[in-house]
Write an enzyme that holds these catalytic residues in place. Sequence first.
Site, PDB file in Angstrom:
ATOM      1  N   HIS A 180       1.131  -8.665   4.392  1.00 19.84           N
ATOM      2  CA  HIS A 180       0.262  -9.557   3.626  1.00 19.84           C
ATOM      3  C   HIS A 180      -0.807 -10.178   4.521  1.00 19.84           C
ATOM      4  CE1 HIS A 180       3.964  -9.215   1.282  1.00 19.84           C
ATOM      5  NE2 HIS A 180       3.314  -9.626   0.235  1.00 19.84           N
ATOM      6  N   SER A 219      -2.926 -13.244   2.769  1.00 23.27           N
ATOM      7  CA  SER A 219      -2.184 -14.501   2.633  1.00 23.27           C
ATOM      8  C   SER A 219      -1.992 -15.173   3.986  1.00 23.27           C
ATOM      9  CB  SER A 219      -0.810 -14.237   2.015  1.00 23.27           C
ATOM     10  OG  SER A 219      -0.932 -13.650   0.742  1.00 23.27           O
ATOM     11  N   LEU A 264      -5.015 -17.607  -5.347  1.00 20.07           N
ATOM     12  CA  LEU A 264      -4.702 -16.264  -5.842  1.00 20.07           C
ATOM     13  C   LEU A 264      -3.249 -15.911  -5.583  1.00 20.07           C
ATOM     14  CD1 LEU A 264      -7.916 -14.320  -4.743  1.00 20.07           C
ATOM     15  CD2 LEU A 264      -7.244 -14.969  -7.080  1.00 20.07           C
ATOM     16  N   LYS A 302      -8.312 -16.952   0.204  1.00 22.59           N
ATOM     17  CA  LYS A 302      -7.454 -15.826   0.588  1.00 22.59           C
ATOM     18  C   LYS A 302      -8.310 -14.775   1.288  1.00 22.59           C
ATOM     19  CE  LYS A 302      -3.517 -13.433  -1.540  1.00 22.59           C
ATOM     20  NZ  LYS A 302      -2.601 -13.552  -2.701  1.00 22.59           N
ATOM     21  N   HIS A 351      -3.574  -8.788  -2.724  1.00 19.46           N
ATOM     22  CA  HIS A 351      -2.314  -9.415  -2.331  1.00 19.46           C
ATOM     23  C   HIS A 351      -1.345  -8.363  -1.803  1.00 19.46           C
ATOM     24  CE1 HIS A 351       0.997 -12.385  -2.482  1.00 19.46           C
ATOM     25  NE2 HIS A 351       1.726 -11.313  -2.710  1.00 19.46           N
ATOM     26  N   SER A 361      34.456 -35.973  -9.544  1.00 18.21           N
ATOM     27  CA  SER A 361      35.215 -34.859 -10.121  1.00 18.21           C
ATOM     28  C   SER A 361      35.651 -33.858  -9.062  1.00 18.21           C
ATOM     29  CB  SER A 361      34.374 -34.126 -11.173  1.00 18.21           C
ATOM     30  OG  SER A 361      34.187 -34.922 -12.323  1.00 18.21           O
ATOM     31  N   GLU A 411      21.123 -28.435  -7.965  1.00 23.17           N
ATOM     32  CA  GLU A 411      22.018 -27.573  -7.199  1.00 23.17           C
ATOM     33  C   GLU A 411      21.281 -26.690  -6.203  1.00 23.17           C
ATOM     34  OE1 GLU A 411      22.025 -27.893 -10.510  1.00 23.17           O
ATOM     35  OE2 GLU A 411      23.928 -28.875 -10.940  1.00 23.17           O
TER      36      GLU A 411
END
Lengths: 625, 625
Positions: free
Chosen positions: A35, A38, A186, A247, A261, A346, A367
């Site tokens: 990439h 990026s 992008l 980008k 990309h 619990s 979580e």
Amino acid sequence: MPAPTTDVDLALAAELAQQLRVDSIRSSTSAGSGHPTSSMSAADLLAVLVGRQLRYDWDDPGNAANDHLIFSKGHASPLLYSVYKAVGVVSDEELMTGYRRFGSRLEGHPTPVLPWVDVATGSLGQGLPDAVGVALAGKYLDELPYRVWTLCGDSEMAEGSIWEALDKASYYKLSNLIAIVDINRLGQRGPTELGWDLETYAARAAAFGARVFAIDGHDLADIDQALAAAGDLSGHQPSVILARTRKGRGFSEVEDREDWHGKPLPEHMAERAVVELGGERNLLVRGPRPTGTAARPAAAASGAAVKPPAYERGQKVATRKAYGDALAALGVRRDVVAMDGEVSNSTFADQFAKAYPERYFEMFIAEQQLIAAAVGVGVRGYRPFASTFAAFFTRAYDFIRMAAISRANICLAGSHAGVEIGADGPSQMALEDLAMLRAVHGSTVLYPSDATSAAALVLAMADLEGISYMRTTRGAYPVLYDSGDAFPVGGSKVVRRSDADQVTLIGAGVTLHECLAAAGTLAGEGIDARVIDLYSVKPADAATLAAAAAATGGRLVVAEDHHPEGGLGSAVLDALTGAGRIDLAVAHLAVREMPGSGTTAELLAASGIDAAHIADAARRLLEDD
Amino acid sequence: MPAPTTDVDLALAAELAQQLRVDSIRSSTSAGSGHPTSSMSAADLLAVLVGRQLRYDWDDPGNAANDHLIFSKGHASPLLYSVYKAVGVVSDEELMTGYRRFGSRLEGHPTPVLPWVDVATGSLGQGLPDAVGVALAGKYLDELPYRVWTLCGDSEMAEGSIWEALDKASYYKLSNLIAIVDINRLGQRGPTELGWDLETYAARAAAFGARVFAIDGHDLADIDQALAAAGDLSGHQPSVILARTRKGRGFSEVEDREDWHGKPLPEHMAERAVVELGGERNLLVRGPRPTGTAARPAAAASGAAVKPPAYERGQKVATRKAYGDALAALGVRRDVVAMDGEVSNSTFADQFAKAYPERYFEMFIAEQQLIAAAVGVGVRGYRPFASTFAAFFTRAYDFIRMAAISRANICLAGSHAGVEIGADGPSQMALEDLAMLRAVHGSTVLYPSDATSAAALVLAMADLEGISYMRTTRGAYPVLYDSGDAFPVGGSKVVRRSDADQVTLIGAGVTLHECLAAAGTLAGEGIDARVIDLYSVKPADAATLAAAAAATGGRLVVAEDHHPEGGLGSAVLDALTGAGRIDLAVAHLAVREMPGSGTTAELLAASGIDAAHIADAARRLLEDD
């Protein structure tokens, strides 16, 4: 190595940024994969950060005082590895011949096979939550003034986990956490939801409690000012730097263009790009060194003797209570840390919380962040125990899977598993947790049936490598074992046997008690049954299982409070068929219909996994033969 | 049934609210289980909503024009069921003797076994994302003026999925979505993170694009005004009503007190509570009826002939491409809807997006919301296909599990599975997806190895009940089958066989091609191998597997591009041992070490699942016997 330049001014940072771009292109083009665009958008951010703000001793990545640098946008690995070249810890040759190649440590997305990488990234929206864990350790456990710098992509801001992370970062006042968001507008297949709408990003980050800096991500002075301000630990908020970037910045043929990309530049384009970016460079730089001492964290000072809880045989104790008892006992070890998803009363993690509040983190109902916090404190050498209802670990499966790739050593405890829980109904019944956890690389899966074995195994978990998981049970059942008994991971207990055994009954957790009851019934009919407590579901005790199969004509009844796929039954079959030719007659009792509410007894019976069904299955195996 | 009161003024709503509280207490006390206090805080909200704003034909829950009512805080089921009593669709007797009892439809948390319930809730943070899906259907597919009212708890605002939902709701301008947040400030184990800090909630909701109403959740006029304004469809934003409430409201012994979460009142307290609340009531009310026609949605108008794509044998086509082709072909069916997690150009869902943009929803990188949107549009009878990288469905496992409890019919496609993907490394490699999806109740798991079978199976998925999952492969491999061939779910293909077969090789997806290559090698050595394409991993073709085992001396080599637990190997063992006594010698080849980057060939070899390893395993099985 020639002496690196340690005084990186903005002019040199500009050169460094171009080098990072050039090397991101060169490495990805050489690999034919990766990439570059990026990476190029964030090169200016990284040049200033690494050259002027990140306090890091590159010769000693284990230095406890080092800042941390996490690439939440893991696909920008060319940029990260180009940084490693620029600080002299990876050679240009390794970068060019190793990136994304088989056997190389420069993997497609960063993993901790590299000593400067804390956690594996590449599943978006995980680096920042992990960073929250590291920052928690820094502020509350290590109490060291390091900062945790995290490079985020703008696409990953759509992941809810990013907002869980900022929520917890502000709740815990993590001024040592800085998220730098590379807003290049992008994504993979086109524009992001918010594009360059920095105002909306800013409103969201501020509402979640962050100090916000909105900057031009290609203006080095702007960057430097924001990083310096964000890196100031004196406040009580995390920082979010919103950097408007382009980008593919620096190469006009791809800059701010769609459809670039995740694509390396073809060689001829790469050549033009390098020319446009001013050619190859081999700058060697080092930024500031860590402040404070390089003392080992508190985690290193463990080794205190743990006194396990003791129970009387026959006493009714829930294994979740034994978890709480054993976890509290482990608290004498200063490396042990606990956290829970708002159900500690619990899971019984509250016993640890009361005894060691300074090493307990309430993660509320989040979580994903629960697991990420465990991974993050684990980066600093602590041993985290994270608990919630077993069913709700499914919320964090991607995080658990990635934790394994991060080579994290974390201990998970899921309570209230299976139809055993009764009235609450299927949403609260973990019926796929054993399958889910068994399928994690290198995991350990434990499912004890009594308090003695549960407590012993909790103590064992504290020293296991990788992801370990204990499934605990809601209800209280009789203690079966003496306190002195050993419960090795990978072992099992033959809880009933004779030389005349005709069938083997295999259970774990609640079904072990049903197997024992069934064996009693069968004995009254003149049928001797061997009973195995397979408390270690992974690894499973193949030798004992094989011996029992051989002794009982291959007749096995496996009963589990779980869907039929991937749990105890699979563990038994995998173990038995893994050791050579075998002759088997198996009755596999599991939860095959969608349960509703009811009492434990009603639901075990309706699911066909109670003593009556086990005995019946055993009888039929004998009749059929 | 006596005639219900249809003109519910605020005075009557106040009485109704007390009735809902009393019935919430009575039902949970009678069951000895449940969450009365979490019901009491929201009783005023529900009384006004149901009495005055919710447009619902209680005699015809299938009426397409009905508003929707989703309890995202599913533990407030006593309140929901008390509403059902108040509108006369559940009797007081059923409420008092059924709630949380075995065999009853009034389960501990709501599920769609009740005709008025759209989706199962009880895993917090899922009702609102599901509601986004229903609202998407209302605005873009049904084009009907119904509203989707969702009751949220304040604790669940800590789940990132809530923010994914609001983000998508504002992106898609869902003015038909109203989230009512019951801010009673108390979670299970103590205070929530934000308590009664409505300002922070408001800032967050506004930043995520909602119209925000902050009200006193016990002031009926305030509630009524906010609900009426929020229910106005003329705007372009979702609404969030922040209602400040008190847990246990109306009974002084528990109101706003800690340690009363999830606990029914003991009988003596329940009696005092009913007195304090003014005694039992049996009001029968009906709110407004739906507006507009009760026309069936577009979903009903399917049935168009689907023309499947065709491929030439030997042509190299990726199964993910076949997925895209077949999905686009399915587009002639007006009930088929597609959505993707921002990787549609990789999964090939973009082919559908281009052909049918009006039935395609881009969910960006928010896999939890991706699944929830599928579940939500499914509520309205549409057939959703949701796709992303196979690895990233782990992000949504809790949603997939809950979708099964919701009795949802949804189709999932995960591309780029296993080490086959190559250079990107383990974060992008699904190696636990088969285990995860097999363990879902009632699921179908498909893993075709060529384009012809993949396309045929995509078409089959469109009519399957429950959760169906297809794993597709990144690379292009030769087409193996003729277009006319049938690929029944639960079937398999014997792709190579002779009467002299000595060993059976079982593969699916990429490993099927490796099995075929291995069989070729073995044939050159005089070893005949049967080869089975187990494209239907669940249900698996037990008969064909058993016949092959019988014909080849029980000698099986199973090769899978997946961790060893819970996947293809387990499917084979479960099928074979499920049918009676069996004699087996199994070599199970799977991904047992943590992979890194590399080429497909390098990684298949390193994982021991390529043709050479398969042939070698077959030879060893024959030598050992």
